[in-house]
Design an enzyme around this catalytic site. Sequence first.
Site, PDB file in Angstrom:
ATOM      1  N   ASP A  82       0.849  -1.189   0.000  1.00  0.00           N
ATOM      2  CA  ASP A  82       0.000   0.000   0.000  1.00  0.00           C
ATOM      3  C   ASP A  82       0.896   1.254   0.000  1.00  0.00           C
ATOM      4  O   ASP A  82       1.802   1.377   0.827  1.00  0.00           O
ATOM      5  CB  ASP A  82      -0.862  -0.047   1.275  1.00  0.00           C
ATOM      6  N   HIS A  83       0.642   2.160  -0.920  1.00  0.00           N
ATOM      7  CA  HIS A  83       1.363   3.431  -0.981  1.00  0.00           C
ATOM      8  C   HIS A  83       2.883   3.298  -1.028  1.00  0.00           C
ATOM      9  O   HIS A  83       3.600   3.984  -0.279  1.00  0.00           O
ATOM     10  CB  HIS A  83       0.976   4.344   0.199  1.00  0.00           C
ATOM     11  N   GLY A 181      -7.877   8.436   6.920  1.00  0.00           N
ATOM     12  CA  GLY A 181      -8.063   8.759   8.329  1.00  0.00           C
ATOM     13  C   GLY A 181      -9.532   8.813   8.739  1.00  0.00           C
ATOM     14  O   GLY A 181     -10.430   8.458   7.976  1.00  0.00           O
ATOM     15  N   GLY A 214      -9.000   5.609   1.088  1.00  0.00           N
ATOM     16  CA  GLY A 214      -9.691   6.448   2.065  1.00  0.00           C
ATOM     17  C   GLY A 214     -11.169   6.124   2.160  1.00  0.00           C
ATOM     18  O   GLY A 214     -11.997   7.023   2.250  1.00  0.00           O
ATOM     19  N   SER A 216     -12.917   4.155   4.455  1.00  0.00           N
ATOM     20  CA  SER A 216     -13.568   3.720   5.703  1.00  0.00           C
ATOM     21  C   SER A 216     -14.827   4.528   5.932  1.00  0.00           C
ATOM     22  O   SER A 216     -14.890   5.718   5.602  1.00  0.00           O
ATOM     23  CB  SER A 216     -12.619   3.905   6.896  1.00  0.00           C
TER      24      SER A 216
HETATM   25  P1  13P Z   1      -9.021   4.768   5.436  1.00  0.00           P
HETATM   26  O1  13P Z   1      -8.171   5.655   6.263  1.00  0.00           O
HETATM   27  O2  13P Z   1     -10.296   5.455   5.013  1.00  0.00           O
HETATM   28  O3  13P Z   1      -9.307   3.452   6.068  1.00  0.00           O
HETATM   29  O4  13P Z   1      -8.229   4.462   4.067  1.00  0.00           O
HETATM   30  C1  13P Z   1      -7.244   3.462   4.033  1.00  0.00           C
HETATM   31  C2  13P Z   1      -6.456   3.493   2.781  1.00  0.00           C
HETATM   32  O5  13P Z   1      -6.766   4.139   1.807  1.00  0.00           O
HETATM   33  C3  13P Z   1      -5.242   2.672   2.736  1.00  0.00           C
HETATM   34  O6  13P Z   1      -4.502   2.869   1.585  1.00  0.00           O
HETATM   35  O1  G3H Z   2      -3.365   4.964   3.661  1.00  0.00           O
HETATM   36  C1  G3H Z   2      -2.690   4.652   4.626  1.00  0.00           C
HETATM   37  C2  G3H Z   2      -3.044   3.460   5.426  1.00  0.00           C
HETATM   38  O2  G3H Z   2      -4.087   3.742   6.319  1.00  0.00           O
HETATM   39  C3  G3H Z   2      -1.829   2.942   6.120  1.00  0.00           C
HETATM   40  O3  G3H Z   2      -1.502   3.714   7.211  1.00  0.00           O
HETATM   41  O4  G3H Z   2       0.872   4.193   6.760  1.00  0.00           O
HETATM   42  O5  G3H Z   2      -0.093   4.483   9.072  1.00  0.00           O
HETATM   43  O6  G3H Z   2       0.259   2.202   8.109  1.00  0.00           O
HETATM   44  P1  G3H Z   2      -0.005   3.661   7.830  1.00  0.00           P
HETATM   45 ZN    ZN Z   3      -4.614   4.844   0.777  1.00  0.00          ZN
END
Ligand code: 13P
Ligand code: G3H
Ligand code: ZN
Length: 311
Positions: A82-83, A181, A214, A216
């Site tokens: 992720d990212h 977040g 994002g 959630s």
């Molecule tokens: P949330 O913060 O909305 O759960 O998004 C998570 C996310 O996009 C992880 O890459």
């Molecule tokens: O988009 C980010 C995810 O919620 C991961 O969060 O980088 O704090 O693990 P983190």
């Molecule tokens: Zn993300």
Amino acid sequence: MAIVTSREMFQKAYADGYAVGAFNVNNMEIIQGITEAAKELRSPLILQVSSGARRYANHTYLMKLIEASIIETDLPICVHLDHGDTFELCKSCIDGGFSSVMIDGSHHSYEDNVALTRRVVEYAHDHGVVVEGELGRLAGIEDDVKVSAEDASYTDPDQVQDFVSRTGVDSLAIAIGTSHGAYKFKPGTKPQLRFDILEEIESRLPGFPIVLHGASSVVPKFVEMINRYGGQMPDAVGIPEEMLRKAAGMAVCKINIDSDLRLAMTATVREHFAEYPSHFDPREYLNPARAAIRDMVAHKIVKVLGSNDKV
Ligand code: 13P
Ligand code: G3H
Ligand code: ZN
């Protein structure tokens, strides 16, 4: 079963109008809670690992826990970075057995994003790994990067065809008003997503899988529990479930969820300590935390993603 890429998952999800949940994992209880729900509901699954999660838990521990969950559930699971923000990080995850990586070049200029993403795609595809790119910028916090609401920007539909054809990415994360977040919209305002932009992107890239970060819902029950048991969270507003369901019926094939997992876990642990302030066996609070994650993920699979009975 084995670790799989998301290629086939997305083809089916696109054709059938549902999305696959991509849940962030940081430890054993989170992995167990998510995968128990998916097993019960026969849902495809993406488990995603941020660079922060990798620093916290260690790449090998996370891989071995995920491999254990595949043995226990007999589900095909995609393991995704992720990212990812550098070529080196993506390479390290590819070399370490991930089946999918995200290269998030959205903080760079358009041309630099194209060049970085193309470089990752070349290495990934040579190793049988798929790649998610990002165009547009979400507000919120990822690892150490904080993007303010003013610096966030929607994806420009005029760029998507050029970006996908020049980079060769397998899926594309877009910005249509979601953010990372727990504080996504101002309290008291009506949450809004730019479905017009999503529709335009869908028409420019027919059949191509789109990703929503994002996403959630910031489940109110958990925020209330956190505050009832000593927390001090300000009013938090997430993405309404019906909007996510609508996106899942469109080109969105992957929906990212992390904050809801954090809230479920923290609310349950706080509740435990309020009831048993002098207990100190970690199993006593991690067990209900894992169960809360399982129930919340099961709800998402059935009511939001629509991915139940797809395996
Ligand atoms: P949330 O913060 O909305 O759960 O998004 C998570 C996310 O996009 C992880 O890459
Ligand atoms: O988009 C980010 C995810 O919620 C991961 O969060 O980088 O704090 O693990 P983190
Ligand atoms: Zn993300």
